[in-house]
Design a protein around this motif. Structure first.
Motif: not given
Length: 168
Positions: A160-168, A112-116, A130-132
């Motif tokens: 077209g690469a997969i991306r994760y979108h976080f609500d942060v 979550l910190k990395a996403a932010k 980031y998570t190792e």
């Protein structure tokens, strides 16, 4: 691995007329909500009716997940590239990425910190940096993040690469 089909999901939805609700949810991999629908008669019928509109999206999300697990087959723009750990420093130099490892907190907190830090958007490689975490544990973590609503899976419109979108 066989892809999910909207027609099958609608047929399973029709089982509600025989008192068996939530089949479409089980079919699309949403076991928890499937159990809730099963024991509450389709969330008192309201959920079953709403699912008539939601089934195509649930099937698409399930198929995206299955394609991610498959990782092979017909080449497409959406497929990921397999990298060795040794390739990451070279990629960082090419892209100008300087990750700052997060040494404290749970893997989810690190994610979550990395996403932010990245405006709410992470690639799988960024999440790994980031998570190792090893790939299997990272997949579980990302699945958990999407399951509990922290993230959504989308494809980058350009690559077209997969991306994760976080609500942060």
């Amino acid at each position: 691995m066989q892809q999910a089909n909207s027609s099958v999901a609608y047929i399973l939805w029709c089982l509600c007329f025989f008192g068996i609700c939530g089949g479409q949810r089980f079919y699309t991999g949403q076991v928890t909500s499937g159990l809730i629908y099963f024991f509450t008669i389709g969330f008192f019928g309201i959920g079953q009716l709403i699912d008539l509109a939601l089934i195509p999206g649930m099937v698409d999300q399930r198929n995206l997940y299955l394609r991610g697990l498959q990782g092979s087959g017909t080449p497409s723009v959406n497929q990921s590239i397999t990298l060795n750990i040794g390739d990451i420093p070279q990629l960082q130099q090419l892209q100008g990425i300087q990750p700052q490892p997060l040494s404290t907190g749970s893997p989810m907190q690190k994610l979550l910190k990395a996403a932010k830090e990245h405006n709410g958007q992470l690639s799988i490689a960024q999440a790994a940096m980031y998570t190792e975490l090893e790939s299997e544990h990272l997949k579980e973590l990302l699945q958990e993040a999407t399951k509990i609503g922290y993230a959504e899976i989308n494809n980058d419109p350009n690559t077209g690469a997969i991306r994760y979108h976080f609500d942060v």
